[in-house]
Motif scaffolding. Structure first.
Motif, short mmCIF file in Angstrom:
data_model
loop_
_atom_site.label_atom_id
_atom_site.label_comp_id
_atom_site.label_asym_id
_atom_site.label_seq_id
_atom_site.Cartn_x
_atom_site.Cartn_y
_atom_site.Cartn_z
N HIS A 60 0.84 -1.20 0.00
CA HIS A 60 0.00 0.00 0.00
C HIS A 60 0.87 1.26 0.00
N TYR A 61 1.93 1.23 0.78
CA TYR A 61 2.88 2.35 0.82
C TYR A 61 3.43 2.63 -0.57
N ASP A 62 3.84 1.58 -1.28
CA ASP A 62 4.42 1.75 -2.61
C ASP A 62 3.42 2.36 -3.58
N GLU A 63 2.14 1.94 -3.46
CA GLU A 63 1.11 2.47 -4.35
C GLU A 63 0.86 3.96 -4.07
N VAL A 64 0.75 4.31 -2.79
CA VAL A 64 0.53 5.71 -2.43
C VAL A 64 1.74 6.56 -2.83
N PHE A 65 2.93 6.05 -2.57
CA PHE A 65 4.17 6.76 -2.89
C PHE A 65 4.21 7.12 -4.38
N ALA A 66 3.83 6.17 -5.22
CA ALA A 66 3.88 6.38 -6.66
C ALA A 66 2.92 7.46 -7.13
N GLU A 67 1.86 7.72 -6.35
CA GLU A 67 0.86 8.70 -6.75
C GLU A 67 1.14 10.10 -6.20
N LEU A 68 2.10 10.21 -5.29
CA LEU A 68 2.38 11.50 -4.67
C LEU A 68 3.39 12.32 -5.47
N LYS A 69 3.35 13.62 -5.27
CA LYS A 69 4.36 14.50 -5.85
C LYS A 69 5.66 14.32 -5.09
N PRO A 70 6.79 14.60 -5.74
CA PRO A 70 8.10 14.34 -5.11
C PRO A 70 8.27 14.92 -3.71
N GLN A 71 7.77 16.13 -3.47
CA GLN A 71 7.95 16.74 -2.16
C GLN A 71 7.17 16.00 -1.08
N LYS A 72 6.05 15.39 -1.46
CA LYS A 72 5.26 14.61 -0.51
C LYS A 72 5.83 13.20 -0.33
N GLN A 73 6.48 12.67 -1.33
CA GLN A 73 7.06 11.34 -1.22
C GLN A 73 8.09 11.27 -0.09
N LYS A 74 8.84 12.36 0.09
CA LYS A 74 9.91 12.38 1.08
C LYS A 74 9.39 12.26 2.51
N SER A 75 8.17 12.71 2.75
CA SER A 75 7.64 12.72 4.12
C SER A 75 6.63 11.61 4.40
N LEU A 76 6.39 10.75 3.43
CA LEU A 76 5.42 9.67 3.61
C LEU A 76 5.94 8.66 4.64
N VAL A 77 5.11 8.33 5.64
CA VAL A 77 5.51 7.40 6.69
C VAL A 77 4.45 6.31 6.87
N LYS A 78 4.87 5.22 7.53
CA LYS A 78 3.97 4.10 7.82
C LYS A 78 3.61 4.09 9.30
N ALA A 79 2.34 3.90 9.59
CA ALA A 79 1.90 3.75 10.97
C ALA A 79 2.24 2.34 11.45
N ASP A 80 2.47 2.19 12.74
CA ASP A 80 2.74 0.88 13.31
C ASP A 80 1.50 0.00 13.25
N LEU A 81 1.69 -1.28 13.01
CA LEU A 81 0.57 -2.23 12.99
C LEU A 81 0.04 -2.49 14.40
N PHE A 82 0.95 -2.58 15.36
CA PHE A 82 0.60 -2.87 16.75
C PHE A 82 1.07 -1.71 17.64
N ARG A 83 0.47 -1.62 18.80
CA ARG A 83 0.97 -0.75 19.85
C ARG A 83 1.74 -1.62 20.85
#
Length: 208
Positions: A60-83
């Protein structure tokens, strides 16, 4: 819009925490009535489940990353699955907490119930006792992928589809831990059953 195919999945057995599955509840922070339950696992209990969900999140991260503009790609992060799980004093226990939730009404405004079965797969939704902390449970969850634009975060929200009670600690008698014993919880004859079909075997995935 994600192209990743997602289906509901059943978690390994873990300890229930703050289960609100017999009646939806709301609070001042979230006025929308919700079913919810956390499930606490030892890390080794969820190795395969965690790996599968991480693969789903990475795709999912890779798909979203590919759709973002370069400046937004740099700040894209993943949330933790568990706490990281904590004890009653706020100390880390070394265990993992999976938070699940489900709306009490569907997108059409129709009231929903949370299907609950016992260890044999018998439906005990109607008349099910309150599920206390430390009950041994499995959860059928739908991994809903999301991208939160405000924080540029991708993650998975686990929508609760059904609950299976393996060993019951009734609310009021709950403890912080639970020792497994031979034989699983089977609903007493006084519990009204609504169906012979187990929601853990159907293909209906609730993602709203």
């Amino acid at each position: 819009m994600s192209n990743t195919k997602v289906k509901a999945i059943v978690t390994p057995t873990g300890n229930a925490l703050w289960a609100k599955v017999t009646e939806p509840q709301s609070n001042k922070f979230n006025p929308t009535p919700m079913f919810s339950m956390s499930v606490i696992f030892k890390p080794e209990e969820v190795t395969e489940f965690k790996a599968n969900m991480q693969t789903l999140l990475d795709n999912h991260y890779d798909e979203v990353f590919a759709e973002l503009k370069p400046q937004k790609q740099k700040s894209l992060v993943k949330a933790d699955l568990f706490r990281e799980a904590e004890d009653k004093d706020g100390n880390l226990t070394g265990e993992l907490e999976l938070r699940t939730k489900q709306f009490a009404k569907d997108y059409k405004g129709n009231k929903q119930i949370m299907p609950i079965v016992d260890s044999s797969g018998k439906d005990i939704t109607e008349g099910c006792p309150l599920v206390g902390n430390g009950s041994r449970v499995r959860a059928k969850v739908f991994p809903k992928l999301y991208h939160m634009a405000s924080t540029n975060t991708v993650g998975i929200s686990f929508r609760l589809n059904a609950v299976q009670i393996i060993e019951l600690v009734e609310y009021g008698n709950a403890s912080s831990g639970f020792d497994a014993v031979d034989g699983g919880y089977v609903a007493p004859a006084t519990v009204t059953t609504t169906s012979e079909a187990s929601p853990f075997n159907d293909e209906d995935d609730l993602d709203f």
